[in-house]
Scaffold this active site. Structure first.
Site, mmCIF file in Angstrom:
data_model
loop_
_atom_site.group_PDB
_atom_site.id
_atom_site.type_symbol
_atom_site.label_atom_id
_atom_site.label_comp_id
_atom_site.label_asym_id
_atom_site.label_seq_id
_atom_site.Cartn_x
_atom_site.Cartn_y
_atom_site.Cartn_z
ATOM 1 N N LYS A 22 0.835 -1.214 0.000
ATOM 2 C CA LYS A 22 0.000 0.000 0.000
ATOM 3 C C LYS A 22 0.859 1.249 0.000
ATOM 4 O O LYS A 22 0.651 2.154 -0.820
ATOM 5 C CB LYS A 22 -0.916 -0.003 1.227
ATOM 6 C CG LYS A 22 -1.476 1.364 1.581
ATOM 7 C CD LYS A 22 -2.159 1.353 2.938
ATOM 8 C CE LYS A 22 -2.511 2.729 3.434
ATOM 9 N NZ LYS A 22 -1.495 3.376 4.271
ATOM 10 N N ASN A 23 1.803 1.340 0.926
ATOM 11 C CA ASN A 23 2.509 2.612 1.077
ATOM 12 C C ASN A 23 3.518 2.877 -0.043
ATOM 13 O O ASN A 23 4.006 3.997 -0.188
ATOM 14 C CB ASN A 23 3.139 2.718 2.473
ATOM 15 C CG ASN A 23 2.060 2.960 3.528
ATOM 16 O OD1 ASN A 23 0.918 3.317 3.199
ATOM 17 N ND2 ASN A 23 2.402 2.754 4.795
ATOM 18 N N CYS A 117 -5.884 8.507 8.184
ATOM 19 C CA CYS A 117 -5.897 8.091 9.592
ATOM 20 C C CYS A 117 -5.164 9.119 10.439
ATOM 21 O O CYS A 117 -4.036 9.493 10.128
ATOM 22 C CB CYS A 117 -5.209 6.743 9.752
ATOM 23 S SG CYS A 117 -6.062 5.383 8.949
ATOM 24 N N ARG A 123 -0.940 15.221 12.352
ATOM 25 C CA ARG A 123 0.103 14.648 11.488
ATOM 26 C C ARG A 123 0.692 15.786 10.652
ATOM 27 O O ARG A 123 0.195 16.090 9.582
ATOM 28 C CB ARG A 123 -0.476 13.532 10.614
ATOM 29 C CG ARG A 123 -0.802 12.287 11.424
ATOM 30 C CD ARG A 123 -1.343 11.164 10.587
ATOM 31 N NE ARG A 123 -0.376 10.626 9.634
ATOM 32 C CZ ARG A 123 -0.604 9.551 8.888
ATOM 33 N NH1 ARG A 123 -1.746 8.914 8.974
ATOM 34 N NH2 ARG A 123 0.313 9.115 8.054
ATOM 35 N N PRO A 124 1.776 16.394 11.136
ATOM 36 C CA PRO A 124 2.317 17.575 10.458
ATOM 37 C C PRO A 124 2.970 17.238 9.121
ATOM 38 O O PRO A 124 3.381 16.105 8.899
ATOM 39 C CB PRO A 124 3.383 18.079 11.443
ATOM 40 C CG PRO A 124 3.768 16.904 12.267
ATOM 41 C CD PRO A 124 2.579 15.983 12.294
ATOM 42 N N ASP A 126 5.319 19.705 7.981
ATOM 43 C CA ASP A 126 6.288 20.812 7.923
ATOM 44 C C ASP A 126 7.585 20.419 7.204
ATOM 45 O O ASP A 126 8.209 21.253 6.547
ATOM 46 C CB ASP A 126 6.603 21.314 9.344
ATOM 47 C CG ASP A 126 7.123 20.199 10.230
ATOM 48 O OD1 ASP A 126 6.365 19.238 10.481
ATOM 49 O OD2 ASP A 126 8.292 20.253 10.647
ATOM 50 N N ASP A 307 3.632 0.596 11.983
ATOM 51 C CA ASP A 307 2.387 0.104 11.382
ATOM 52 C C ASP A 307 2.069 -1.336 11.779
ATOM 53 O O ASP A 307 1.035 -1.877 11.387
ATOM 54 C CB ASP A 307 2.438 0.239 9.852
ATOM 55 C CG ASP A 307 2.434 1.703 9.426
ATOM 56 O OD1 ASP A 307 2.073 2.558 10.248
ATOM 57 O OD2 ASP A 307 2.808 1.988 8.271
ATOM 58 N N ARG A 399 -9.191 0.376 3.554
ATOM 59 C CA ARG A 399 -8.284 1.342 2.917
ATOM 60 C C ARG A 399 -6.944 0.688 2.615
ATOM 61 O O ARG A 399 -6.211 1.159 1.744
ATOM 62 C CB ARG A 399 -8.032 2.532 3.855
ATOM 63 C CG ARG A 399 -9.243 3.415 4.014
ATOM 64 C CD ARG A 399 -8.904 4.606 4.848
ATOM 65 N NE ARG A 399 -7.597 5.091 4.444
ATOM 66 C CZ ARG A 399 -6.824 5.873 5.155
ATOM 67 N NH1 ARG A 399 -7.225 6.296 6.316
ATOM 68 N NH2 ARG A 399 -5.668 6.275 4.704
HETATM 69 N N1 EPU Z 1 6.648 14.300 10.981
HETATM 70 C C1 EPU Z 1 6.860 15.628 11.248
HETATM 71 N N2 EPU Z 1 6.832 16.509 10.203
HETATM 72 C C2 EPU Z 1 6.602 16.091 8.928
HETATM 73 C C3 EPU Z 1 6.383 14.745 8.678
HETATM 74 C C4 EPU Z 1 6.404 13.861 9.715
HETATM 75 O O1 EPU Z 1 7.077 16.018 12.396
HETATM 76 O O2 EPU Z 1 6.601 16.951 8.039
HETATM 77 C C5 EPU Z 1 6.687 13.333 12.091
HETATM 78 C C6 EPU Z 1 5.351 12.649 12.301
HETATM 79 O O3 EPU Z 1 4.514 13.395 13.153
HETATM 80 C C7 EPU Z 1 5.786 11.323 12.892
HETATM 81 C C8 EPU Z 1 7.132 11.035 12.205
HETATM 82 O O4 EPU Z 1 7.581 12.294 11.722
HETATM 83 O O5 EPU Z 1 5.997 11.455 14.259
HETATM 84 C C9 EPU Z 1 7.093 10.061 11.049
HETATM 85 O O6 EPU Z 1 6.110 10.440 10.105
HETATM 86 P P1 EPU Z 1 6.207 10.077 8.548
HETATM 87 O O7 EPU Z 1 6.282 11.322 7.770
HETATM 88 O O8 EPU Z 1 7.279 9.049 8.361
HETATM 89 O O9 EPU Z 1 4.796 9.411 8.307
HETATM 90 P P2 EPU Z 1 3.906 9.534 6.990
HETATM 91 O O10 EPU Z 1 4.755 9.613 5.793
HETATM 92 O O11 EPU Z 1 2.839 10.556 7.162
HETATM 93 C C10 EPU Z 1 3.861 7.003 6.455
HETATM 94 C C11 EPU Z 1 2.821 5.939 6.311
HETATM 95 C C12 EPU Z 1 2.260 5.601 7.681
HETATM 96 C C13 EPU Z 1 3.401 5.177 8.616
HETATM 97 C C14 EPU Z 1 4.498 6.236 8.646
HETATM 98 C C15 EPU Z 1 5.733 5.803 9.434
HETATM 99 C C16 EPU Z 1 1.912 6.423 4.146
HETATM 100 C C17 EPU Z 1 0.777 6.942 3.359
HETATM 101 N N3 EPU Z 1 1.763 6.430 5.463
HETATM 102 O O12 EPU Z 1 3.194 8.122 7.007
HETATM 103 O O13 EPU Z 1 1.433 4.479 7.456
HETATM 104 O O14 EPU Z 1 2.897 4.989 9.930
HETATM 105 O O15 EPU Z 1 4.921 6.532 7.299
HETATM 106 O O16 EPU Z 1 6.267 4.639 8.899
HETATM 107 O O17 EPU Z 1 2.923 5.983 3.595
HETATM 108 C C18 EPU Z 1 -0.391 3.060 7.754
HETATM 109 O O18 EPU Z 1 -0.055 2.490 6.703
HETATM 110 O O19 EPU Z 1 -1.252 2.603 8.550
HETATM 111 C C19 EPU Z 1 0.242 4.322 8.096
HETATM 112 C C20 EPU Z 1 -0.269 5.171 8.963
#
Ligand code: EPU
Length: 432
Positions: A22-23, A117, A123-124, A126, A307, A399
């Protein structure tokens, strides 16, 4: 609204084939926007996040053609707008990849704030924005994220990520693929789907080096061309079936995986007394004896994946002794614990830590899926609990898990999907 009815307490047996990740898919589909030509993408999982993204691409002017259930051709030659309206974009988190892809190709993006989710917290993005700004884009955040590249084209830059972010790493890679000059991403995420996206883009003519390490270099090229690419198998889907066998007992062959991606999950299951045998692209999971306690700390890859945290907490709730689970990625990912305790689990949450006192059995109940992986944890708990459980809000589960009902049934699980009205009590009640 759909719910699952699970009559649990029976061991699982048989074989399950793992779908595309998925991701990886939710990044690679938007990345097709960068390509001037036809991308044939194989091993696409049939999940609702994927269908929403394909619909968004279609609205932007892409030509989408399914060749069979899992292979699709995407032609983004004639994209006519860079405006992604609220309706669909709000349905999933990964809509943020549309910003990097549109900026990279057209120097402009206007994307409604992503949904998806939330785990009950913020979920920032930035770090994504910081990367785009370093590459010369002006970014305004409101109901829409509006980004404009200086002089219409992104330019290479050095970007140091303050947190290891999967989304920021991939989004910056996309924005940089067609940029003028070299982009260096430091403190990059290393998940298998990062490598998958880089491999996809490279196959289409990009020049990306170092994906899978913490420094990625993207040498901008003038254009990308079409090609054929197959998405990697889903590490988390495979881990979820492994966890289901650990909780419910039995013996299952998990097929079509990349064993190396599973090491972090396999290691924990072995500590818990579950047998795992690796052969080629399969893992045989067997649980005959009691589950043993262990500790888990989630970390970016190659650490234990966040995850899989809810699913393994569900398994640990049945292990002998006290286990400690520490969430090292998200601030708040324990909302599901209240639902597990309704099923008899004994879990105390203190900040980012969950202390799990193992119990001999879980009791069936009606519970909610609060998010995708929380929902998977509820399915696992219900498979282990003798009696009838109901899981509400299963749209979250769908999803990210392709045909979870069909796959679990083929393993002997008694699970069915049924409609319920929103008038049914939202407050979960215990049944059975
Ligand atoms: N973070 C920041 N700023 C940012 C981005 C992230 O502070 O700009 C923080 C987040 O708050 C978190 C950490 O960095 O504490 C990691 O977040 P990440 O950006 O890696 O997460 P994501 O890309 O939004 C993806 C997966 C998530 C998975 C995370 C971590 C997708 C669509 N989602 O999210 O998957 O938990 O990486 O591996 O790829 C799931 O599949 O159930 C799911 C939630």
């Amino acid at each position: 609204m759909q719910k699952y009815i699970i009559r649990g307490g029976r061991p699982l047996s048989g074989e399950v084939h793992i779908s595309g990740a998925k991701n990886a898919a939710v990044a690679i589909i938007p990345a097709a926007l960068l390509v001037d030509g036809v991308c044939r993408i194989e091993n696409i999982p049939q999940i609702s996040d994927v269908s929403v993204l394909l619909k968004i691409l279609q609205q932007l002017g892409a030509n989408i053609r399914f060749l069979n259930r899992s292979d699709v051709e995407i032609d983004c030659t004639h994209i006519h707008t860079t405006h992604v309206p609220q309706g669909l974009a709000h349905k999933l988190r990964a809509s943020y990849y549309l910003i990097g892809a549109l900026l990279g190709r057209f120097g402009h993006a206007e994307v409604s704030m992503p949904g998806g989710c939330s785990f009950g917290g913020v979920r920032p993005i930035d770090q994504h924005v910081k990367g785009f700004a370093a590459m010369g884009a002006e970014v305004h955040e409101g109901d829409y994220i509006v980004a404009n590249a200086a002089e219409g084209r992104m330019r290479g830059a050095n970007v140091y990520l303050d947190v290891v972010s999967v989304g920021a790493t991939m989004n910056i890679m996309m924005a940089a693929a067609l940029a003028d000059g070299v982009t260096v991403i430091e403190n990059a995420a290393k998940e298998p789907h990062i490598v998958d996206l880089a491999n996809f883009l490279n196959l289409m003519g990009a020049n990306i080096k170092g994906a899978g390490t913490d420094t990625i270099r993207v040498f901008g090229v003038d254009s990308l061309h079409g090609g054929t690419y197959a998405i990697i198998p889903d590490q988390i889907e495979a881990g979820t079936y492994m966890a289901a066998v650990a909780a419910a007992g039995g013996e299952v062959l998990v097929r079509g995986i990349i064993p190396k991606h599973m090491d972090c999950i396999t290691a924990k299951l072995l500590e818990m007394g579950v047998e795992v045998e690796e052969k080629d692209d399969t893992l045989l999971i067997r649980r005959t004896g009691p589950l043993l306690r262990t500790n888990i700390k989630t970390l970016p890859y190659p650490g234990f994946p966040t995850d899989m945290q809810p699913q393994l907490t569900a398994v640990l709730s049945l292990a002998q002794g006290t286990s400690v689970v520490t969430e090292g990625v998200w601030d708040n990912r324990y909302r599901y614990v209240g639902e597990l305790t309704r099923m008899g689990a004994q879990i105390r949450v203190e900040g980012r830590t969950a202390i799990v006192e193992g119990v001999n059995r879980l009791t069936p109940a009606t519970v909610q899926a609060f998010d995708l992986r929380a929902g998977a944890a509820m399915v696992i708990a219900a498979l282990a609990a003798a009696g009838t459980s109901e899981i509400l809000n299963v749209q979250y589960i769908e999803r990210g898990y392709e045909d979870i009902i069909g796959k679990l049934r083929s393993l002997g699980a008694d699970i069915e999907s049924a409609e319920y009205s929103e008038q049914e009590p939202v407050v979960p009640r215990r049944i059975g």
